[in-house]
Design an enzyme around this catalytic site. Structure first.
Site, PDB file in Angstrom:
ATOM      1  N   HIS A  75       0.822  -1.209   0.000  1.00  7.86           N
ATOM      2  CA  HIS A  75       0.000   0.000   0.000  1.00  7.86           C
ATOM      3  C   HIS A  75       0.864   1.271   0.000  1.00  7.86           C
ATOM      4  O   HIS A  75       0.612   2.222   0.758  1.00  7.86           O
ATOM      5  CB  HIS A  75      -0.978  -0.010   1.178  1.00  7.86           C
ATOM      6  CG  HIS A  75      -1.954  -1.159   1.103  1.00  7.86           C
ATOM      7  ND1 HIS A  75      -2.390  -1.688  -0.080  1.00  7.86           N
ATOM      8  CD2 HIS A  75      -2.563  -1.887   2.080  1.00  7.86           C
ATOM      9  CE1 HIS A  75      -3.237  -2.684   0.157  1.00  7.86           C
ATOM     10  NE2 HIS A  75      -3.355  -2.831   1.460  1.00  7.86           N
ATOM     11  N   HIS A 124      -9.877   1.283   0.589  1.00 10.81           N
ATOM     12  CA  HIS A 124      -9.720   0.049   1.350  1.00 10.81           C
ATOM     13  C   HIS A 124     -10.848  -0.132   2.368  1.00 10.81           C
ATOM     14  O   HIS A 124     -10.615  -0.513   3.518  1.00 10.81           O
ATOM     15  CB  HIS A 124      -8.355   0.079   2.052  1.00 10.81           C
ATOM     16  CG  HIS A 124      -7.766  -1.256   2.312  1.00 10.81           C
ATOM     17  ND1 HIS A 124      -8.374  -2.189   3.111  1.00 10.81           N
ATOM     18  CD2 HIS A 124      -6.616  -1.830   1.875  1.00 10.81           C
ATOM     19  CE1 HIS A 124      -7.614  -3.275   3.170  1.00 10.81           C
ATOM     20  NE2 HIS A 124      -6.542  -3.083   2.421  1.00 10.81           N
ATOM     21  N   GLU A 172     -11.175  -4.291  -3.226  1.00 12.62           N
ATOM     22  CA  GLU A 172     -10.313  -3.143  -3.552  1.00 12.62           C
ATOM     23  C   GLU A 172     -10.050  -3.149  -5.052  1.00 12.62           C
ATOM     24  O   GLU A 172      -9.294  -3.983  -5.548  1.00 12.62           O
ATOM     25  CB  GLU A 172      -8.988  -3.260  -2.793  1.00 12.62           C
ATOM     26  CG  GLU A 172      -9.131  -3.404  -1.303  1.00 12.62           C
ATOM     27  CD  GLU A 172      -7.941  -4.164  -0.690  1.00 12.62           C
ATOM     28  OE1 GLU A 172      -6.788  -3.800  -0.957  1.00 12.62           O
ATOM     29  OE2 GLU A 172      -8.174  -5.141   0.031  1.00 12.62           O
TER      30      GLU A 172
HETATM   31  C1  BGC Z   1      -4.001  -6.897   1.661  1.00 14.54           C
HETATM   32  C2  BGC Z   1      -3.860  -7.751   2.895  1.00 14.54           C
HETATM   33  C3  BGC Z   1      -3.526  -6.856   4.052  1.00 14.54           C
HETATM   34  C4  BGC Z   1      -4.609  -5.808   4.171  1.00 14.54           C
HETATM   35  C5  BGC Z   1      -4.324  -4.810   5.268  1.00 14.54           C
HETATM   36  C6  BGC Z   1      -5.093  -5.910   1.894  1.00 14.54           C
HETATM   37  O1  BGC Z   1      -5.218  -5.092   0.783  1.00 14.54           O
HETATM   38  O2  BGC Z   1      -4.246  -7.666   0.524  1.00 14.54           O
HETATM   39  O3  BGC Z   1      -2.853  -8.733   2.712  1.00 14.54           O
HETATM   40  O4  BGC Z   1      -3.413  -7.575   5.239  1.00 14.54           O
HETATM   41  O5  BGC Z   1      -4.715  -5.106   2.981  1.00 14.54           O
HETATM   42  O6  BGC Z   1      -3.102  -4.239   5.118  1.00 14.54           O
END
Ligand code: BGC
Length: 348
Positions: A106, A176, A314
């Site tokens: 991210h 998210h 997402e």
């Molecule tokens: C990811 C997960 C992660 C979560 C929180 C999601 O977009 O795919 O692996 O744990 O975000 O960070």
């Protein structure tokens, strides 16, 4: 239609405002400037009550200290980049490795931790903007990013993203939000119905890095082409992909994606009767089932965020595409506009 704005708190001396969008049906979206976070979404259930369908936080402390990216806008590059590095035209960029010390997840967290600036852009929409300085978390380019949230009278929440950089760079913006269509405090999401319009998904290794772009969903727990319960195959650990993701934590490749708005997923809360249709102009959607939540983080009303209490859809370009630039468009030239749109449409 109505928009209200009020002071939410202060972060490092910066005032953080919260905005509420309300449509003529009484549906409401609350968005705060920290992370341009979609904090609450009140949707009418089959009994005529408005329920908040997002898990997450309701205090600034929760949003900043406990956040597992709940409701935030993620950038400059959503999802994972292997080894925290990639190259453009022979120049290698080294990124923040915030996932197990080996992966950039991210975008290193910059966009989601920042305080964006919110402004009312019409009587039903708000635009949040953020400037990211060249080199932050290792990403090239001074980037001006924005997301516009619009709530229509047809109970659609439309998110429109734009970004522009003064250097060639990679961009992948998403929201998210963690949904529980039965209400944020109503237990797990295993009995929700889900349909995902994808013949292929992206398989991952034990560190969640793509092994290749596409594997067929046919005869796997990843086949959501006809509606099934989220929980039906989620614990099928005979499937190595379920094991690697600890459940669902995978990119689905949206069928016939061509840059126009396509319906990629439809989910329904079994108790509330609320249906959510997700449409996007993007080629992929990460379906994540809150596998890493374990009750240690407290969420809204100080209630624990337990395993699988919510799920994310997402919309995105494919994970690690900066290292596989032939998979999908993820590199943008200087002054080339990044643009995408995602719609969450609600009905009973
Ligand atoms: C990811 C997960 C992660 C979560 C929180 C999601 O977009 O795919 O692996 O744990 O975000 O960070």
């Amino acid at each position: 239609m109505a928009i209200t704005k009020s002071l939410y708190g202060e972060l490092n001396g910066v005032k953080v405002y919260t905005f509420t969008l309300e449509n003529k049906n009484g549906m409401k979206a609350e968005i705060i400037e920290k992370g341009a976070t979609l904090e609450k979404l009140f949707v009418k259930d089959k009994n005529g009550n408005f329920i908040d369908v997002l898990s997450g936080h309701d205090t600034l402390e929760g949003h900043t200290e406990r956040s597992d990216y709940q409701g935030v806008v993620v950038g400059q590059y959503a999802n994972r980049i292997k080894g925290g590095k990639f190259s453009i035209d022979g120049t290698e960029y080294t990124l923040t490795k915030n996932d197990n010390g080996i992966t950039c997840l991210h975008g290193g967290g910059e966009y989601s931790s920042a305080v964006w600036t919110g402004t009312e852009t019409s009587d039903k929409s708000l635009t949040f903007t953020y400037f990211s300085k060249d080199g932050t978390d290792g990403f090239p380019g001074n980037v001006k990013a924005s997301v516009t949230y619009e709530l229509t009278d047809n109970d659609e929440l439309i998110l429109a993203y734009n970004a522009i950089s003064d250097k060639k760079t990679v961009i992948n913006l998403t929201n998210h939000a963690y949904f529980n269509l039965n209400g944020f405090d109503s237990g797990d999401i295993l009995d929700h119905d889900l349909q995902i319009d994808a013949d292929y998904f992206t398989p991952i290794d034990e560190t969640s890095i793509p092994l290749k772009m596409a594997e067929a969903v046919n005869n796997t727990p990843f086949d959501f082409r006809t509606t099934k319960k989220i929980g039906k195959d989620i614990n099928n650990t005979d499937c190595v992909q379920i094991k690697n993701g600890n459940g669902y934590d995978h990119n689905f490749i949206i069928n016939d994606s061509d840059g126009t708005l396509k319906t990629c997923a439809v989910a329904k809360g079994d108790k509330s009767g609320i249906t959510m249709e997700v449409k996007t102009t993007l080629p992929g959607v990460q379906f994540y089932t809150g596998n890493f939540l374990d009750g240690t983080i407290l969420g809204k009303q100080e209630k624990p965020l337990t395993k699988r209490c919510s799920f994310c859809l997402e919309t995105q370009v494919f994970p690690d595409s900066p290292n596989h630039q032939d998979w999908c468009k993820c590199v943008y030239d200087k002054d080339e506009e990044y643009k995408s749109q995602t719609v969450f449409a609600f009905s009973l």
